[in-house]
Design an enzyme around this catalytic site. Structure first.
Site, PDB file in Angstrom:
ATOM      1  N   LYS A 173       0.925  -1.649   0.319  1.00 38.04           N
ATOM      2  CA  LYS A 173      -0.077  -0.213   0.192  1.00 38.04           C
ATOM      3  C   LYS A 173       1.240   1.626   0.125  1.00 38.04           C
ATOM      4  O   LYS A 173       1.793   1.332   1.080  1.00 38.04           O
ATOM      5  CB  LYS A 173      -0.831  -0.176   1.565  1.00 38.04           C
ATOM      6  CG  LYS A 173      -2.213   1.214   0.490  1.00 38.04           C
ATOM      7  CD  LYS A 173      -2.272   1.442   2.473  1.00 38.04           C
ATOM      8  CE  LYS A 173      -2.131   2.331   2.963  1.00 38.04           C
ATOM      9  NZ  LYS A 173      -1.846   4.004   2.725  1.00 38.04           N
ATOM     10  N   GLY A 226       7.473   5.659   7.845  1.00 38.88           N
ATOM     11  CA  GLY A 226       6.355   5.829   8.034  1.00 38.88           C
ATOM     12  C   GLY A 226       6.528   7.358   9.169  1.00 38.88           C
ATOM     13  O   GLY A 226       7.683   7.000   9.629  1.00 38.88           O
ATOM     14  N   THR A 228       6.525   8.465  13.639  1.00 38.64           N
ATOM     15  CA  THR A 228       7.357   7.425  14.676  1.00 38.64           C
ATOM     16  C   THR A 228       5.624   6.563  15.111  1.00 38.64           C
ATOM     17  O   THR A 228       5.321   5.309  15.792  1.00 38.64           O
ATOM     18  CB  THR A 228       7.902   7.792  15.264  1.00 38.64           C
ATOM     19  OG1 THR A 228       9.134   7.635  13.957  1.00 38.64           O
ATOM     20  CG2 THR A 228       8.183   7.496  16.967  1.00 38.64           C
ATOM     21  N   THR A 230       2.852   6.779  13.546  1.00 37.18           N
ATOM     22  CA  THR A 230       2.345   4.991  13.229  1.00 37.18           C
ATOM     23  C   THR A 230       3.023   3.657  13.137  1.00 37.18           C
ATOM     24  O   THR A 230       1.924   2.739  13.574  1.00 37.18           O
ATOM     25  CB  THR A 230       1.853   5.591  11.960  1.00 37.18           C
ATOM     26  OG1 THR A 230       1.821   6.550  11.712  1.00 37.18           O
ATOM     27  CG2 THR A 230       0.931   4.884  11.025  1.00 37.18           C
ATOM     28  N   GLU A 248      10.848   1.592   9.366  1.00 40.10           N
ATOM     29  CA  GLU A 248      11.850   3.172   9.173  1.00 40.10           C
ATOM     30  C   GLU A 248      10.338   4.533   9.587  1.00 40.10           C
ATOM     31  O   GLU A 248       9.746   4.320   9.062  1.00 40.10           O
ATOM     32  CB  GLU A 248      12.219   3.274   8.000  1.00 40.10           C
ATOM     33  CG  GLU A 248      12.589   1.200   6.850  1.00 40.10           C
ATOM     34  CD  GLU A 248      14.818   1.823   7.604  1.00 40.10           C
ATOM     35  OE1 GLU A 248      15.349   2.732   8.491  1.00 40.10           O
ATOM     36  OE2 GLU A 248      14.671   0.085   7.976  1.00 40.10           O
ATOM     37  N   CYS A 282      13.182  11.905   5.782  1.00 39.97           N
ATOM     38  CA  CYS A 282      13.364  11.855   6.738  1.00 39.97           C
ATOM     39  C   CYS A 282      14.597  11.984   6.884  1.00 39.97           C
ATOM     40  O   CYS A 282      14.938  12.373   8.333  1.00 39.97           O
ATOM     41  CB  CYS A 282      13.364  10.407   6.708  1.00 39.97           C
ATOM     42  SG  CYS A 282      13.810   9.121   5.021  1.00 39.97           S
ATOM     43  N   GLU A 382       9.454  16.301  14.679  1.00 40.97           N
ATOM     44  CA  GLU A 382       9.788  16.214  13.394  1.00 40.97           C
ATOM     45  C   GLU A 382       8.963  17.683  12.802  1.00 40.97           C
ATOM     46  O   GLU A 382       7.414  17.319  12.955  1.00 40.97           O
ATOM     47  CB  GLU A 382       9.116  14.697  13.169  1.00 40.97           C
ATOM     48  CG  GLU A 382       9.927  14.472  11.599  1.00 40.97           C
ATOM     49  CD  GLU A 382       9.382  14.220  11.369  1.00 40.97           C
ATOM     50  OE1 GLU A 382       8.473  12.951  10.967  1.00 40.97           O
ATOM     51  OE2 GLU A 382      10.747  12.679  10.255  1.00 40.97           O
TER      52      GLU A 382
HETATM   53  P1  NDP Z   1       2.619   8.325   7.898  1.00 39.81           P
HETATM   54  O1  NDP Z   1       2.580   7.242   9.210  1.00 39.81           O
HETATM   55  O2  NDP Z   1       0.954   8.892   7.419  1.00 39.81           O
HETATM   56  O3  NDP Z   1       2.736   6.783   6.505  1.00 39.81           O
HETATM   57  C1  NDP Z   1       2.828   5.926   6.494  1.00 39.81           C
HETATM   58  C2  NDP Z   1       1.902   5.102   5.609  1.00 39.81           C
HETATM   59  O4  NDP Z   1       1.415   4.299   6.102  1.00 39.81           O
HETATM   60  C3  NDP Z   1       0.782   5.890   4.202  1.00 39.81           C
HETATM   61  O5  NDP Z   1       0.557   4.765   3.333  1.00 39.81           O
HETATM   62  C4  NDP Z   1      -0.226   5.570   5.531  1.00 39.81           C
HETATM   63  O6  NDP Z   1      -1.772   5.298   4.742  1.00 39.81           O
HETATM   64  C5  NDP Z   1       0.438   4.292   6.313  1.00 39.81           C
HETATM   65  N1  NDP Z   1      -0.856   3.753   7.445  1.00 39.81           N
HETATM   66  C6  NDP Z   1      -1.304   5.566   8.276  1.00 39.81           C
HETATM   67  N2  NDP Z   1      -1.844   4.619   9.432  1.00 39.81           N
HETATM   68  C7  NDP Z   1      -1.493   3.218   9.447  1.00 39.81           C
HETATM   69  C8  NDP Z   1      -1.654   2.170   9.466  1.00 39.81           C
HETATM   70  N3  NDP Z   1      -2.699   2.497  11.196  1.00 39.81           N
HETATM   71  N4  NDP Z   1      -1.935   0.775   9.817  1.00 39.81           N
HETATM   72  C9  NDP Z   1      -1.065   1.077   8.735  1.00 39.81           C
HETATM   73  N5  NDP Z   1      -0.965   1.701   8.106  1.00 39.81           N
HETATM   74  C10 NDP Z   1      -0.601   2.519   8.341  1.00 39.81           C
HETATM   75  O7  NDP Z   1       3.627   8.850   7.213  1.00 39.81           O
HETATM   76  P2  NDP Z   1       3.997   9.506   5.998  1.00 39.81           P
HETATM   77  O8  NDP Z   1       3.616   9.400   4.804  1.00 39.81           O
HETATM   78  O9  NDP Z   1       3.262  11.327   7.348  1.00 39.81           O
HETATM   79  O10 NDP Z   1       5.075  10.512   5.672  1.00 39.81           O
HETATM   80  C11 NDP Z   1       6.272  11.055   7.012  1.00 39.81           C
HETATM   81  C12 NDP Z   1       6.806  10.442   7.755  1.00 39.81           C
HETATM   82  O11 NDP Z   1       8.077   9.302   6.816  1.00 39.81           O
HETATM   83  C13 NDP Z   1       7.690  11.088   8.823  1.00 39.81           C
HETATM   84  O12 NDP Z   1       8.010  11.063   9.550  1.00 39.81           O
HETATM   85  C14 NDP Z   1       9.720  10.748   7.638  1.00 39.81           C
HETATM   86  O13 NDP Z   1       9.711  10.428   8.955  1.00 39.81           O
HETATM   87  C15 NDP Z   1       8.912   9.764   8.074  1.00 39.81           C
HETATM   88  N6  NDP Z   1       9.526   8.727   6.702  1.00 39.81           N
HETATM   89  C16 NDP Z   1      11.247   7.796   7.145  1.00 39.81           C
HETATM   90  C17 NDP Z   1      12.105   7.605   6.483  1.00 39.81           C
HETATM   91  C18 NDP Z   1      13.111   6.138   7.388  1.00 39.81           C
HETATM   92  O14 NDP Z   1      13.090   5.639   5.896  1.00 39.81           O
HETATM   93  N7  NDP Z   1      12.983   6.142   8.115  1.00 39.81           N
HETATM   94  C19 NDP Z   1      12.267   7.623   5.037  1.00 39.81           C
HETATM   95  C20 NDP Z   1      10.650   8.081   4.867  1.00 39.81           C
HETATM   96  C21 NDP Z   1      10.067   9.334   5.805  1.00 39.81           C
HETATM   97  P3  NDP Z   1      -1.831   7.026   4.621  1.00 39.81           P
HETATM   98  O15 NDP Z   1      -1.506   8.149   4.122  1.00 39.81           O
HETATM   99  O16 NDP Z   1      -2.606   7.197   3.781  1.00 39.81           O
HETATM  100  O17 NDP Z   1      -2.216   7.321   5.739  1.00 39.81           O
END
Ligand code: NDP
Length: 478
Positions: A173, A226, A228, A230, A248, A282, A382
């Site tokens: 997804k 995504g 922290t 989540t 990650e 990130c 962040e």
């Molecule tokens: P989110 O945590 O909001 O979402 C990430 C993904 O998880 C999306 O596809 C989201 O869907 C999905 N998601 C949300 N809630 C759930 C759940 N309860 N169960 C399963 N899946 C879920 O992050 P963002 O998309 O806002 O991305 C930004 C964040 O990602 C920042 O904190 C950034 O630091 C981090 N990041 C970390 C990286 C790393 O390598 N460490 C690299 C890049 C980003 P939906 O979009 O529909 O909500």
């Protein structure tokens, strides 16, 4: 543009026929629709993956490798189309999508297509026992991959490619905010000859479609990138189900600048590490600590360079800073800028940019905030936008303490030509990735991931292949 789920090699509407609006951040307008998939859609995807698994897991490494490399080549052939789609969906400058995001997605498939041919496991001879142990690394089965919006195809494929290379079938997804390139990837996978059901892409909200993947009792591993919060929610669900988890997560990375660095290289790189992709990486170095003796010079030069950055429409070649990904995200970043007004001093930027021809777009000036205390909210939380803080430091101990004073520990950047200091800092900085005199220099063989609230587990190179396989030791007595 109406995108569809990719299940069992075909494009399908969500069963409940529910849709979400997809926005073009450069205009702030709806330009398409995305499936608002439910648990039922995830179940269909899972069944397709489950059916495909026996055959795919037995497909020779050579065949799997060739298909992955073919996907990589097709991504390169369609570079322009994918880059335009990524830029339109995410708001990032087209030249960035063309030079970084899509080439990296292609590299992910090529890299893991090649890596799987070199993957091996251990054997241990038990001398004196007349026994030999060997370790099998077998595909897990159906695995789940969930990725964010900031580097949409780049991070999506960073998970999918090793999962497929290792012989798993995938339910994936992408973020519902940036679904388009994941949708286009389905076409390419069919063209490359990936068998039906091996990769299934379900679009929709994290809290419904994403969560259904995490909760599914037969999806035995989840690779998630995504936020922290989540990540913590996912871990809570997955842990009692004994799933393998790779998380990650977020970062608040220090960028430590000593007076003895190569100044011009540092300045150019710091500009990139602060504002690339509108600061929505990130790995961006959002906490900049500068040795006091060069602080004033750095401040003047950094402000001057930042003010030269052009905020503009993502399709224009001259644009350095495109649009932020969404209205909600823009509002979140603006809210932090309000907080910054009480916690520090805004040295440049800080305002939303209204571009007359695209006045509803989500544009923001690159922003530098001067602070005198690492413990303030803008240095601890962040922000994930084109916003950085700067502050001077006096001693090595002082800066090391501040750098580590954070809930996060994803990456750190160190600028110095002092070898002894480099060695000490790289030992003591609490981060999973450390760059000395560089930033974002990535070798796909290296382990990638964070410590503390920045995540759990490592991706990259053999680490990814190990994550996506289960280990079985066989002991034979002779
Ligand atoms: P989110 O945590 O909001 O979402 C990430 C993904 O998880 C999306 O596809 C989201 O869907 C999905 N998601 C949300 N809630 C759930 C759940 N309860 N169960 C399963 N899946 C879920 O992050 P963002 O998309 O806002 O991305 C930004 C964040 O990602 C920042 O904190 C950034 O630091 C981090 N990041 C970390 C990286 C790393 O390598 N460490 C690299 C890049 C980003 P939906 O979009 O529909 O909500």
């Amino acid at each position: 543009m109406k995108i569809k789920n990719f299940i069992n090699g075909s494009f399908q509407n969500p069963v409940a026929n529910e849709w979400l609006d997809n926005y073009n951040p450069a205009y702030g307008k709806v330009y398409g629709q995305t499936p608002n998939s439910s648990k039922t859609d995830v179940e269909l995807a899972f069944q397709a993956a489950k059916n495909a698994f026996p055959s795919w897991s037995q497909t020779s490494v050579d065949t799997r490798s060739k298909i992955l490399i073919k996907i990589s080549e097709l991504l390169e052939t369609h570079l322009q189309r994918f880059a335009e789609a990524e830029s339109k969906d995410n708001g990032k400058p087209l030249h960035l999508a063309k030079s970084i995001d899509i080439p990296r997605a292609a590299s992910n498939f090529r890299f893991f297509g090649n890596a799987i041919t070199q993957f091996s496991s251990e054997s241990h001879e038990s001398i004196g026992e007349n026994a030999i142990n060997y370790t099998l690394r077998q595909p897990i089965g159906v695995v789940g991959c969930i990725s964010p919006w900031n580097l949409p195809l780049y991070l999506f494929t960073w998970k999918i490619a090793p999962a497929l290379a290792s012989g798993n079938c995938v339910v994936a997804k992408p973020s519902e905010i940036t679904p388009v390139t994941a949708f286009l990837l389905g076409e390419i996978c069919n063209e490359a000859g990936l068998p039906k059901g091996v990769l299934n892409i379900v679009h929709g909200l994290g809290t419904t479609a994403g969560q259904a993947i995490v909760e599914h009792p037969e999806i035995k591993a989840i690779s998630f990138t995504g936020g922290t919060k989540t990540g913590a929610a996912i871990a809570k669900i997955a842990a009692p189900l004994f799933k393998k988890l790779s998380l990650e997560l977020g970062g608040k990375n220090p960028n430590i600048i000593f007076a003895d660095c190569d100044y011009e290289t540092m300045l150019e790189t710091t500009l990139r590490s602060s504002f690339s992709n509108q600061g929505q990486i990130c790995l961006c170095g959002s906490r900049i600590f500068v040795e006091a003796s060069i602080y004033e010079k750095f401040k003047t030069d950094f402000i001057a360079k930042t003010q030269q950055l052009k905020v503009g429409h993502p399709s224009q070649n001259s644009t350095d800073i495109g649009a932020l990904v969404s209205k909600t995200h823009l509002e979140k970043v603006l809210n932090y800028i309000e907080i910054a007004k009480t916690e520090g001093k805004i040295l440049c930027g800080g305002n939303q940019v209204i571009i007359p021809s695209f006045k509803n777009g989500y544009y923001l000036e690159p922003t530098i905030i001067e602070i005198d205390n690492n413990n303030c909210r803008i240095n601890q939380e962040e922000i994930f936008g084109p916003v950085v803080t700067i502050m001077p430091f006096e001693t090595e101990n002082n800066v090391l303490e501040m750098a580590n004073q954070s809930e996060y520990g994803l990456s750190a950047t160190l600028w110095t030509n002092n070898l002894k200091r480099s060695m000490q800092f790289t030992q003591q900085l609490e981060a999973g990735i450390i760059w000395v005199n560089s930033w974002m220099l990535r070798d796909l063989r290296t382990p990638f991931g964070g410590v503390k609230s920045s995540g759990m587990g490592r991706e990259g190179g053999l680490e990814s292949l190990r994550f996506f396989t289960k280990t079985k030791n066989v002991c034979i007595k002779y």
